[in-house]
Design an enzyme around this catalytic site. Structure first.
Site, PDB file in Angstrom:
ATOM      1  N   GLY A   1      69.394   2.222   4.722  1.00 27.78           N
ATOM      2  CA  GLY A   1      69.608   3.648   3.971  1.00 27.78           C
ATOM      3  C   GLY A   1      70.199   4.519   4.881  1.00 27.78           C
ATOM      4  O   GLY A   1      71.090   5.462   4.330  1.00 27.78           O
TER       5      GLY A   1
ATOM      6  N   ASN B   1      59.691  11.959   0.863  1.00 28.80           N
ATOM      7  CA  ASN B   1      58.853  10.706   1.420  1.00 28.80           C
ATOM      8  C   ASN B   1      57.383  10.757   2.123  1.00 28.80           C
ATOM      9  O   ASN B   1      56.728  10.047   2.229  1.00 28.80           O
ATOM     10  CB  ASN B   1      59.832  10.142   2.444  1.00 28.80           C
ATOM     11  CG  ASN B   1      60.434  11.146   3.459  1.00 28.80           C
ATOM     12  OD1 ASN B   1      60.966  12.057   3.190  1.00 28.80           O
ATOM     13  ND2 ASN B   1      59.998  10.931   4.636  1.00 28.80           N
TER      14      ASN B   1
ATOM     15  N   HIS C   1      64.197  -2.157   2.173  1.00 26.96           N
ATOM     16  CA  HIS C   1      62.868  -2.383   2.465  1.00 26.96           C
ATOM     17  C   HIS C   1      61.756  -1.836   1.883  1.00 26.96           C
ATOM     18  O   HIS C   1      60.534  -1.828   2.192  1.00 26.96           O
ATOM     19  CB  HIS C   1      62.831  -2.488   4.043  1.00 26.96           C
ATOM     20  CG  HIS C   1      62.891  -1.197   4.630  1.00 26.96           C
ATOM     21  ND1 HIS C   1      61.765  -0.464   5.249  1.00 26.96           N
ATOM     22  CD2 HIS C   1      63.902  -0.417   4.931  1.00 26.96           C
ATOM     23  CE1 HIS C   1      61.972   0.467   5.700  1.00 26.96           C
ATOM     24  NE2 HIS C   1      63.425   0.649   5.732  1.00 26.96           N
TER      25      HIS C   1
ATOM     26  N   CYS D   1      59.286   8.020  10.720  1.00 24.86           N
ATOM     27  CA  CYS D   1      60.472   8.439  11.499  1.00 24.86           C
ATOM     28  C   CYS D   1      59.897   9.606  12.306  1.00 24.86           C
ATOM     29  O   CYS D   1      59.998   9.630  13.484  1.00 24.86           O
ATOM     30  CB  CYS D   1      61.547   8.703  10.655  1.00 24.86           C
ATOM     31  SG  CYS D   1      62.023   7.536   9.794  1.00 24.86           S
TER      32      CYS D   1
HETATM   33  N1  PLP Z   1      65.652   8.427   3.155  1.00 26.99           N
HETATM   34  C1  PLP Z   1      64.174   8.435   2.951  1.00 26.99           C
HETATM   35  C2  PLP Z   1      63.929   9.573   1.845  1.00 26.99           C
HETATM   36  C3  PLP Z   1      63.351   7.552   3.610  1.00 26.99           C
HETATM   37  O1  PLP Z   1      62.210   7.718   3.424  1.00 26.99           O
HETATM   38  C4  PLP Z   1      63.842   6.724   4.468  1.00 26.99           C
HETATM   39  C5  PLP Z   1      63.118   5.773   5.376  1.00 26.99           C
HETATM   40  O2  PLP Z   1      61.923   6.142   5.462  1.00 26.99           O
HETATM   41  C6  PLP Z   1      65.306   6.609   4.845  1.00 26.99           C
HETATM   42  C7  PLP Z   1      65.935   7.630   3.942  1.00 26.99           C
HETATM   43  C8  PLP Z   1      65.862   5.607   5.720  1.00 26.99           C
HETATM   44  O3  PLP Z   1      65.938   4.368   5.260  1.00 26.99           O
HETATM   45  P1  PLP Z   1      66.235   3.135   6.215  1.00 26.99           P
HETATM   46  O4  PLP Z   1      65.067   2.933   6.879  1.00 26.99           O
HETATM   47  O5  PLP Z   1      66.550   2.115   5.520  1.00 26.99           O
HETATM   48  O6  PLP Z   1      67.442   3.469   7.155  1.00 26.99           O
END
Ligand code: PLP
Length: 384
Positions: free
Chosen positions: A69, A149, A201, A327
């Site tokens: 993402g 998130n 994922h 993150c």
């Molecule tokens: N955007 C949101 C709102 C997310 O929660 C996340 C991952 O936790 C991402 C983007 C990033 O996705 P990826 O882990 O596939 O890079």
């Protein structure tokens, strides 16, 4: 006993994803090769593309596969910013609580001279008045997440994008729908999004695969350029040999869940409410958005117990939750989403996120509530 309640960090592979993954593992061809092995690989990729576009309800437009993402969002934000040789606008609108994949990309664009305005999202509600006030100058683009998130807040991206497009039809709209895809029903058209970020994922596909939806209009007007350049795969939008196994499993996972989207949403609404009621009986404060929310994410603040301490306590009991997004837990900084929500740094540091998937049941919630109650008693007593 293992109880997984961290589905916003990642999800377990579905049987459908595993089956596709195994099938694709036998297919060793390079999708760009013209022989039969290549064509077989290309067939798997295009089958997944069709499935995901159809689950997205996208009647037109392209889907570009990426490695995650985060990469899809980089393609969206940098790809549009650098497509404009002579920009006639340089204002970008976003929220004050985006995922770092958006926020950090926009910080970089600020260094290239873009003006970034972050609209407040206090108590999980996008401040529409501030949004309207920010339309006093021409907008280049806007990037708003669909579901936060950490709190599950739904920001009403459709309403926001429509307001922006009404005043500035050429403004480019990007939605990070990583936490919304296959959780809440939407289509890019209905929310007026030119670009939509997805991640495999979070929907029971493997890690290492994501996708960016790009509207036909954006492609036609050449308003986006590739971020990764090279051999010209993905119609030149994302070079690099495709992750055939991951892409195919992503398609398999989506084909499995999509028909149950409505049923799952109802199930998550009931289970989410059950969890909120159970957790509210404990000595915790639920950080519930005052507006709309996605039912599968619940955030709560503990009584002066660091979330990490509680996370380890629960983990020892086989219950997995999160101390903020996976993150922000790396950065060690207070979660910007929770600060934007209105929590102070101490409360943010004492907050847990519970995130559900269709595989969870009421008995998982009962076990969590029991362990959390015991954990609060034990850890508060130790502190005294
Ligand atoms: N955007 C949101 C709102 C997310 O929660 C996340 C991952 O936790 C991402 C983007 C990033 O996705 P990826 O882990 O596939 O890079």
């Amino acid at each position: 006993m293992k109880i997984y309640l961290d589905n916003s960090a990642t999800t377990p592979l579905s049987d459908a994803a595993k089956a596709k993954l195994t099938e694709a593992a036998e297919c060793y061809g390079n999708p760009s090769s013209l022989h039969e092995a290549g064509l077989a690989a290309e067939k798997l990729v295009s089958e997944a593309r069709k499935t995901i576009l159809s689950a997205l309800g996208a009647r037109q437009g392209e889907l570009v596969f990426t490695s995650c993402g985060t990469e899809a969002t980089s393609l969206a934000l940098f790809g549009t910013a650098f497509a404009k040789e002579r920009r006639d606008a340089n204002r970008i609108l976003t929220t004050d609580s985006e995922h770092p994949s958006v926020e950090n990309a926009l910080q970089r664009l600020e260094k290239y001279g873009f003006e970034v305005i972050r609209i407040p999202t206090r108590a999980g509600v996008l401040d529409m008045q501030r949004l309207e006030a920010s339309l006093d100058k021409k907008i280049f683009s806007a990037s708003f997440m669909m579901v936060n998130n950490e709190t599950g807040a739904l920001y009403g991206v459709g309403e926001a994008f429509k307001k922006i497009k009404k005043k500035y039809p050429a403004a480019i709209t990007h939605c990070d729908a990583v936490q919304g895809f296959l959780k809440v029903p939407f289509t890019p058209e209905r929310i007026s999004a030119d670009l939509v970020t997805l991640s495999g994922h979070k929907v029971h596909a493997p890690k290492g695969v994501g996708a960016l939806y790009i509207s036909k209009e954006l492609i036609k007007t050449k308003s986006i350029v590739p971020f990764l350049v090279g051999g010209g795969q993905e119609k030149g939008m994302r070079s690099g040999t495709e992750n055939v196994i991951g892409i195919s499993a992503f398609g398999g996972a989506v084909a499995d869940i999509y028909p149950r989207l409505k049923e799952n949403f109802e199930k998550m609404t009931i289970l989410g409410k059950y969890a909120e009621d159970k957790l509210a009986r404990l000595d915790v404060r639920l950080n519930l958005p005052i507006g709309e929310k996605a039912p599968h994410i619940i955030n709560l603040t503990l009584p002066s117990i660091k979330s990490e301490t509680m996370l380890h306590y629960l983990s020892q009991k086989g219950i997995y939750v999160s101390s903020g997004s996976a993150c922000s837990s790396h950065s060690g900084k207070a979660s910007s989403s929770l600060l934007a929500f209105g929590l102070d740094a101490h409360s943010a540091d004492c907050s847990l996120r519970i995130s559900l998937s269709e595989y969870n049941t009421e008995s998982d919630i009962d076990a969590l509530a029991e362990a959390l109650g015991e954990g609060i008693d034990t850890l508060v007593r130790i502190k005294r």
